[in-house]
Motif scaffolding. Structure first.
Motif, PDB file in Angstrom:
ATOM      1  N   UNK A 176      55.406  45.471  35.266  1.00 57.39           N
ATOM      2  CA  UNK A 176      54.212  45.249  34.454  1.00 57.39           C
ATOM      3  C   UNK A 176      54.041  43.763  34.158  1.00 57.39           C
ATOM      4  N   UNK A 177      53.057  43.156  34.797  1.00 53.63           N
ATOM      5  CA  UNK A 177      52.757  41.744  34.581  1.00 53.63           C
ATOM      6  C   UNK A 177      51.315  41.525  34.123  1.00 53.63           C
ATOM      7  N   UNK A 178      50.418  42.379  34.595  1.00 54.38           N
ATOM      8  CA  UNK A 178      48.992  42.244  34.270  1.00 54.38           C
ATOM      9  C   UNK A 178      48.433  43.585  33.816  1.00 54.38           C
ATOM     10  N   UNK A 179      47.633  43.539  32.763  1.00 51.56           N
ATOM     11  CA  UNK A 179      47.020  44.752  32.223  1.00 51.56           C
ATOM     12  C   UNK A 179      45.506  44.602  32.277  1.00 51.56           C
ATOM     13  N   UNK A 180      44.852  45.536  32.939  1.00 56.72           N
ATOM     14  CA  UNK A 180      43.391  45.566  32.967  1.00 56.72           C
ATOM     15  C   UNK A 180      42.893  46.264  31.706  1.00 56.72           C
ATOM     16  N   UNK A 181      41.933  45.634  31.042  1.00 51.62           N
ATOM     17  CA  UNK A 181      41.351  46.226  29.834  1.00 51.62           C
ATOM     18  C   UNK A 181      39.896  46.568  30.111  1.00 51.62           C
ATOM     19  N   UNK A 182      39.566  47.851  29.969  1.00 48.52           N
ATOM     20  CA  UNK A 182      38.183  48.311  30.018  1.00 48.52           C
ATOM     21  C   UNK A 182      37.711  48.465  28.576  1.00 48.52           C
ATOM     22  N   UNK A 215      48.843  41.225  23.974  1.00 43.51           N
ATOM     23  CA  UNK A 215      49.146  40.996  25.391  1.00 43.51           C
ATOM     24  C   UNK A 215      49.773  39.629  25.587  1.00 43.51           C
ATOM     25  N   UNK A 216      49.164  38.614  24.980  1.00 44.46           N
ATOM     26  CA  UNK A 216      49.684  37.250  25.114  1.00 44.46           C
ATOM     27  C   UNK A 216      51.092  37.152  24.537  1.00 44.46           C
ATOM     28  N   UNK A 217      51.337  37.800  23.408  1.00 40.89           N
ATOM     29  CA  UNK A 217      52.650  37.737  22.764  1.00 40.89           C
ATOM     30  C   UNK A 217      53.736  38.343  23.644  1.00 40.89           C
ATOM     31  N   UNK A 218      53.339  39.260  24.498  1.00 40.81           N
ATOM     32  CA  UNK A 218      54.298  39.936  25.380  1.00 40.81           C
ATOM     33  C   UNK A 218      54.337  39.321  26.777  1.00 40.81           C
ATOM     34  N   UNK A 219      53.629  38.230  26.962  1.00 40.25           N
ATOM     35  CA  UNK A 219      53.637  37.550  28.251  1.00 40.25           C
ATOM     36  C   UNK A 219      52.908  38.298  29.350  1.00 40.25           C
ATOM     37  N   UNK A 220      51.942  39.138  28.970  1.00 37.28           N
ATOM     38  CA  UNK A 220      51.188  39.929  29.931  1.00 37.28           C
ATOM     39  C   UNK A 220      49.804  39.324  30.151  1.00 37.28           C
ATOM     40  N   UNK A 221      49.398  39.225  31.403  1.00 42.69           N
ATOM     41  CA  UNK A 221      48.073  38.703  31.714  1.00 42.69           C
ATOM     42  C   UNK A 221      47.008  39.763  31.442  1.00 42.69           C
ATOM     43  N   UNK A 222      45.890  39.329  30.895  1.00 41.54           N
ATOM     44  CA  UNK A 222      44.742  40.191  30.673  1.00 41.54           C
ATOM     45  C   UNK A 222      43.783  40.058  31.851  1.00 41.54           C
ATOM     46  N   UNK A 223      43.461  41.174  32.466  1.00 37.82           N
ATOM     47  CA  UNK A 223      42.435  41.231  33.506  1.00 37.82           C
ATOM     48  C   UNK A 223      41.265  42.021  32.926  1.00 37.82           C
ATOM     49  N   UNK A 224      40.054  41.481  33.023  1.00 33.04           N
ATOM     50  CA  UNK A 224      38.927  42.155  32.377  1.00 33.04           C
ATOM     51  C   UNK A 224      37.629  41.777  33.077  1.00 33.04           C
ATOM     52  N   UNK A 225      36.520  42.246  32.530  1.00 34.86           N
ATOM     53  CA  UNK A 225      35.226  42.106  33.191  1.00 34.86           C
ATOM     54  C   UNK A 225      34.572  40.756  33.165  1.00 34.86           C
ATOM     55  N   UNK A 268      41.350  46.314  39.859  1.00 35.20           N
ATOM     56  CA  UNK A 268      42.407  47.252  40.216  1.00 35.20           C
ATOM     57  C   UNK A 268      43.560  46.539  40.910  1.00 35.20           C
ATOM     58  N   UNK A 269      43.238  45.729  41.904  1.00 34.54           N
ATOM     59  CA  UNK A 269      44.273  45.069  42.701  1.00 34.54           C
ATOM     60  C   UNK A 269      45.094  44.084  41.880  1.00 34.54           C
ATOM     61  N   UNK A 270      44.476  43.464  40.883  1.00 41.97           N
ATOM     62  CA  UNK A 270      45.142  42.427  40.090  1.00 41.97           C
ATOM     63  C   UNK A 270      45.921  42.989  38.912  1.00 41.97           C
ATOM     64  N   UNK A 271      45.878  44.301  38.713  1.00 46.88           N
ATOM     65  CA  UNK A 271      46.469  44.896  37.511  1.00 46.88           C
ATOM     66  C   UNK A 271      47.576  45.879  37.843  1.00 46.88           C
ATOM     67  N   UNK A 272      48.517  45.988  36.918  1.00 43.73           N
ATOM     68  CA  UNK A 272      49.636  46.922  37.045  1.00 43.73           C
ATOM     69  C   UNK A 272      49.476  48.124  36.129  1.00 43.73           C
TER      70      UNK A 272
END
Length: 202
Positions: A22-28, A50-60, A115-119
Motif C-alpha cells: 500500500x503506497x497510493x490510495x485513490x479517493x472517490x 494519508x500524508x501522516x502515514x506516508x501514503x500518496x493521494x490519487x484523486x480526480x 486505477x493503475x496508480x492506486x493500491x
C-alpha cells in the motif's frame, strides 16, 4: 481517437489480481461546495491522515468540494498527491495547480489512470459521479480484474443505503454472498485504515 472501454480494461495485466504494497490510495468523493460542512471536514482530515502515514493521494484533480479539501490538506501536510483531470471538466472542477496532475481527454482515461496508480480505494461521501466510479471499481473486482481493497468511509452512515441495496442484490441471488469480502464499510478514519491494513499512528 479515445481508447475504448474494452482496450482500457485489457490494460489490466495479471499483476492487478495480486495485492500490492500500500503506497497510493485513490479517493472517490464529491465536488460539491454546498454539502454538509462535516463532509468537507472529513475529507480534510482524511487527506491529512494519508500524508501522516506516508501514503500518496490519487484523486480526480479538482480544487473544489471534498476532493479539493482532501488534496489541499494532504499537500499542506507534506504528502504526495496526484490529480487526474479530463480537459472538459477543467473549468467546472478547477484543476488544483499546486499538486502534480495529468490532463486526459475522457472519463474512461481518468478512471483507468486512477486505477493503475492506486493500491486501494476509499469512497467518501459523494453524488452520482462518486457512486459511478466506486461501482465500476467494484464491478472490475467482481470480474476478478483486481484484488485491491475498496472501503466506503462515512461518519454518519451516509453509505448505509448503498450497503442495504447491495445486500438486497445478494439476497436476490444476483450477487454472490462472497462479494462481502470485496468491500468494507468504515465509520471512522481509524477504522478505514484498519480495513486497509495500515498500522495506527501515534
Amino acid at each position: 481517437m479515445a481508447p475504448s472501454w474494452l482496450s482500457l480494461v485489457m490494460r489490466m495485466d495479471d499483476s492487478s489480481s495480486v495485492p500490492r504494497p500500500l503506497r497510493s490510495v485513490c479517493v472517490y468523493c464529491g465536488s460539491s461546495e454546498s454539502t454538509k460542512p462535516e463532509y468537507h471536514d472529513l475529507a480534510t482530515r482524511f487527506g491529512e491522515a494519508l500524508a501522516a502515514r506516508g501514503l500518496r493521494l490519487v484523486y480526480g484533480g479538482g480544487s473544489i468540494g471534498l476532493m479539493g479539501r482532501a488534496a489541499k490538506a494532504a499537500h499542506a501536510a507534506g504528502g504526495d498527491v496526484l490529480g487526474v483531470m479530463p480537459r472538459f471538466l477543467e473549468r467546472r472542477e478547477i484543476v488544483l495547480d499546486s499538486v502534480p496532475h495529468r490532463m486526459v481527454d475522457t472519463m474512461h482515461e481518468r478512471k483507468m489512470i486512477m486505477f493503475e496508480e492506486s493500491d486501494a480505494f476509499v469512497v467518501l461521501p459523494g453524488g452520482i459521479g462518486t457512486l459511478e466510479e466506486a461501482v465500476e471499481t467494484l464491478s472490475w473486482r467482481r470480474l476478478d480484474l483486481h484484488r485491491k481493497p475498496v472501503v466506503f468511509l462515512s461518519e454518519d452512515d451516509f453509505w448505509a443505503p448503498f450497503f442495504t441495496l447491495m445486500q438486497h442484490t445478494i439476497e436476490a441471488k444476483l450477487t454472490p454472498d462472497s462479494f462481502h469480502d470485496a468491500v468494507a464499510y468504515a465509520r471512522s478514519i481509524e477504522e478505514c485504515f484498519a480495513e486497509l491494513g495500515v498500522p495506527v499512528t501515534a
